[in-house]
Design an enzyme around this catalytic site. Structure first.
Site, mmCIF file in Angstrom:
data_model
loop_
_atom_site.group_PDB
_atom_site.id
_atom_site.type_symbol
_atom_site.label_atom_id
_atom_site.label_comp_id
_atom_site.label_asym_id
_atom_site.label_seq_id
_atom_site.Cartn_x
_atom_site.Cartn_y
_atom_site.Cartn_z
ATOM 1 C CD GLU A 79 -2.872 -1.096 1.677
ATOM 2 O OE1 GLU A 79 -2.215 -0.371 4.140
ATOM 3 O OE2 GLU A 79 -3.905 -2.242 2.489
ATOM 4 C CB SER A 165 17.219 -7.232 -9.855
ATOM 5 O OG SER A 165 16.018 -6.548 -9.136
ATOM 6 C CG HIS A 294 7.681 -11.120 -10.851
ATOM 7 N ND1 HIS A 294 8.213 -11.612 -10.743
ATOM 8 C CD2 HIS A 294 8.285 -9.928 -11.091
ATOM 9 C CE1 HIS A 294 8.990 -11.711 -10.857
ATOM 10 N NE2 HIS A 294 8.902 -10.514 -10.769
ATOM 11 C CB SER A 295 7.572 -6.465 -8.637
ATOM 12 O OG SER A 295 6.850 -5.276 -9.990
#
Length: 402
Positions: A79, A165, A294-295
């Site tokens: 959020e 990443s 996923h993100s």
């Protein structure tokens, strides 16, 4: 006429003797049955076997507490990203058991090589909610000094190697570290986490072969959640998941229900025992489902049905399944659970408020921690950026000290 029978003859070939055969027999591309999936708790939290590692009450309650904490952190931090307070986030929804239960089965001396969906492993090891918040906001208390994207955690104290990443680069690293532990005769192993997408990289194959040949004490833990970002496994490979690839490289392997905390705990507990005592690599494939995007850069409803996501989130939730089991054991009641959820939510909200108010790391930290003595070109760049900020202060954040 004399018939020639070669079935009893062998070829003395490097790597071991190979028997000859007169039968033209190709190894089939698939087995009739897919590799079975080890499970302890059914969907309603009832044990279907007594063949699992026993867990003490305190450990079981910590597993549950940390899974709830992970869920709460994901909800609130997600959020916060949507509100524009942090730039990026990635949740572990549906994969809480993989995170927490696997971590519970390890020892603190074991080294963790995460991908980017293993924040729960760090949580289990004692990384505080405030430390997570500091990293996400990149403030002066962030161990990465604000130089990493959010969720790219790392902790020397907890033997948790910093997240990168780049997909699957951590696999060869984990094997090298495991080999070093073996050479130093340490009573420890490494564990490396990766997704089904990671198994489609060259690093995956190099790492498995490297580990098998050198008998490195490493646990390869694959979170097969069905999708590598947006690519379903059916478009990735024709093999029976990832577990069969272990056998191809000569690595002992198991498939486990990734939404069953007891099954994950037991599998990793046994895998660690074998890796450390026998000095061998082990592959664990956990079948699960990523019940979130996923993100924050992804909308998973673009490549899979929303109803399917909701079904997994509701019917296969690993946290509620484990909760039902500990409730039947008499270790948890609704009042305690309600207080737990409320307290954790307050802690996360408080951590965000504290982290958000802290200054960012100073400009000089952009140029440190690579060279012992900063070279001339970096010194020039540092002088240049300081001058630029002084000339155009309106274009730079005010909470970054010069």
């Amino acid at each position: 006429m004399h018939s020639i029978h070669n079935d009893s003859q062998v070829l003395d070939f490097p790597g071991g003797e190979v028997k000859f055969t007169s039968h033209l027999n190709f190894i089939p591309e698939t087995r009739e049955d897919r590799v079975h999936c080890y499970r302890v708790l059914d969907d309603d939290g009832y044990p279907i076997t007594s063949d699992f590692a026993q867990i003490e009450k305190e450990v079981a309650l910590k597993i549950y507490t940390d899974m709830v904490t992970l869920q709460t952190m994901d909800t609130i931090f997600y959020e916060a990203q949507r509100q524009g307070r942090i730039s990026f986030y990635l949740t572990t929804v549906g994969e809480e058991a993989i995170n927490i239960a696997s971590a519970a089965a390890l020892k603190t001396d074991d080294f963790i090589f995460p991908q980017y969906r293993e924040s729960g492993v760090l949580l289990w090891r004692g990384f505080t909610i405030q430390e997570f918040a500091n990293q996400l906001f990149g403030n002066k208390h962030d161990y990465g000094k604000g130089r990493q994207m959010p969720i790219h955690y790392g902790s020397n104290k907890h033997n948790y190697i910093t997240v990168a990443s780049t997909v699957a680069t951590q696999l060869p690293h984990a094997v090298g570290a495991a080999y070093a532990l073996k050479m130093d005769a340490k009573n420890a192993c490494t564990i490396v986490y990766f997704g089904d997408g990671g198994s489609s990289t060259g690093d995956f194959h190099a790492a498995l072969n490297f580990a098998a040949v050198l008998d490195a004490p490493v646990i390869f833990f694959c979170r097969n959640n069905g999708f590598a970002i947006s690519t379903p496994v059916s478009d990735q490979f024709r093999s029976d998941g990832v577990v069969t690839k272990g056998q191809a490289y000569g690595i002992r392997s198991i498939r486990v229900d990734g939404n069953d905390a007891l099954a994950v705990f037991t599998a990793v507990h046994e895998a660690r025992k074998m890796a450390v005592t026998e000095r061998k690599p082990i592959l664990v494939e956990a079948l699960t489902y990523r019940a979130g995007h996923h993100s924050t850069s992804d909308d998973s409803t673009k490549y899979r049905p929303a109803k399917e996501i909701e079904w997994w989130r509701r019917e296969r939730d690993p946290v509620s399944r484990f909760r039902k089991w500990i409730e039947r054991e008499g270790w948890l009641n609704s009042q305690v659970e309600s207080e737990l959820c409320s307290n954790i939510r307050k802690q996360v909200l408080q951590a965000i408020q504290v982290a958000e108010k802290q200054e960012k790391p100073p400009i000089k930290d952009v140029f440190t921690d690579v060279y012992d003595v900063s070279p001339a070109n970096l010194q020039e760049q540092e002088i240049s950026i300081r001058e630029t900020i002084r000339k155009h202060p309106q274009d730079y954040p005010t909470d970054v000290p010069l």
